[in-house]
Write a protein that holds these residues in place. Structure first.
Motif, short mmCIF file in Angstrom:
data_model
loop_
_atom_site.label_atom_id
_atom_site.label_comp_id
_atom_site.label_asym_id
_atom_site.label_seq_id
_atom_site.Cartn_x
_atom_site.Cartn_y
_atom_site.Cartn_z
N ASN A 93 1.47 16.28 -13.64
CA ASN A 93 1.39 17.74 -13.46
C ASN A 93 2.51 18.44 -14.23
N GLN A 94 3.71 17.86 -14.22
CA GLN A 94 4.81 18.46 -14.97
C GLN A 94 4.52 18.44 -16.47
N LEU A 95 3.99 17.32 -16.95
CA LEU A 95 3.65 17.24 -18.37
C LEU A 95 2.55 18.23 -18.72
N ASP A 96 1.56 18.36 -17.85
CA ASP A 96 0.48 19.32 -18.09
C ASP A 96 1.04 20.75 -18.17
N GLN A 97 1.95 21.06 -17.26
CA GLN A 97 2.56 22.40 -17.29
C GLN A 97 3.36 22.61 -18.57
N LYS A 98 4.11 21.58 -19.00
CA LYS A 98 4.89 21.71 -20.23
C LYS A 98 3.97 21.89 -21.44
N ILE A 99 2.89 21.10 -21.48
CA ILE A 99 1.95 21.22 -22.59
C ILE A 99 1.31 22.59 -22.60
N ASN A 100 0.88 23.08 -21.45
CA ASN A 100 0.28 24.43 -21.38
C ASN A 100 1.29 25.50 -21.81
N HIS A 101 2.53 25.33 -21.39
CA HIS A 101 3.55 26.31 -21.79
C HIS A 101 3.76 26.27 -23.31
N LYS A 102 3.89 25.07 -23.87
CA LYS A 102 4.08 24.96 -25.33
C LYS A 102 2.87 25.52 -26.07
N TYR A 103 1.68 25.24 -25.57
CA TYR A 103 0.46 25.76 -26.20
C TYR A 103 0.44 27.28 -26.16
N THR A 104 0.81 27.85 -25.02
CA THR A 104 0.83 29.31 -24.88
C THR A 104 1.86 29.92 -25.82
N ILE B 263 0.84 -1.21 0.00
CA ILE B 263 0.00 0.00 0.00
C ILE B 263 0.87 1.24 0.00
N GLN B 264 1.91 1.24 0.83
CA GLN B 264 2.81 2.40 0.87
C GLN B 264 3.53 2.57 -0.46
N ASP B 265 3.93 1.46 -1.08
CA ASP B 265 4.59 1.52 -2.39
C ASP B 265 3.64 2.09 -3.44
N MET B 266 2.38 1.66 -3.41
CA MET B 266 1.40 2.17 -4.38
C MET B 266 1.13 3.66 -4.15
N LEU B 267 1.08 4.08 -2.90
CA LEU B 267 0.88 5.50 -2.63
C LEU B 267 2.06 6.32 -3.15
N ASN B 268 3.25 5.80 -2.95
CA ASN B 268 4.44 6.50 -3.46
C ASN B 268 4.42 6.58 -4.98
N LEU C 259 2.93 13.71 -9.88
CA LEU C 259 3.93 14.75 -10.11
C LEU C 259 4.33 14.80 -11.59
N ILE C 260 4.55 13.63 -12.19
CA ILE C 260 4.93 13.59 -13.60
C ILE C 260 3.81 14.14 -14.47
#
Length: 146
Positions: free
Chosen positions: A105-116, A90-95, A102-103
């Motif tokens: 969210n980072q991809l979403d930010q990169k896509i939004n930045h590229k789109y902008t 369970i702890q491994d799955m939560l991690n 996190l990955i």
């Protein structure tokens, strides 16, 4: 002659008992008896508690044998091991979930930045083409005329 009689009388060599020394001696004896009685009472209670614990232990072992708990004990240990492994998984799955979030969210930010960046580049090209001639890019519902 009085002097000689006073010198010839000897002090008695022994214990003289008077009322004060008798009361002190009796006080010491009564205190010693009271301390002895208290010690005996404490030891008796300690022995009673020890005997009660032995009886409880014997009853518990008889109950374990009669109920078949010795068969349940290995299963209980296996359940505890599985529970520990489950907690680790369970702890491994939560991690992993946190890492994936996190990955993502980072991809979403990169896509939004590229789109902008692309959007602003297209706007710059549109403005440049509008200044050069009659070329017009269609307006979409997101882009309203100002």
């Amino acid at each position: 002659m009085l002097l000689t009689t006073a010198q010839t009388q000897q002090q008695p060599t022994g214990i003289t008992l008077n009322l004060e020394s008798t009361s002190v001696l009796l006080g010491i004896l009564v205190s010693a008896c009271a301390l002895g009685a208290i010690a005996i009472k404490i030891i008796t209670q300690f022995n009673n508690v020890t005997n009660s614990l032995k009886e409880i232990e014997e009853d518990l072992t008889k109950h374990i044998v009669s109920e078949g708990h010795e068969k349940i004990e290995p299963r209980l240990k296996k359940i505890e091991e599985v529970d520990k492994k489950l907690d680790l998984h369970i702890q491994d799955m939560l991690n992993r979930k946190e890492a994936v979030n996190l990955i993502a969210n980072q991809l979403d930010q990169k896509i939004n930045h590229k789109y902008t960046v692309l959007y602003h580049s297209l706007k710059d090209i549109e403005n440049y083409l509008n200044k050069q001639g009659n070329f017009r890019i269609r307006q979409y519902h997101e882009d309203e005329k100002e």
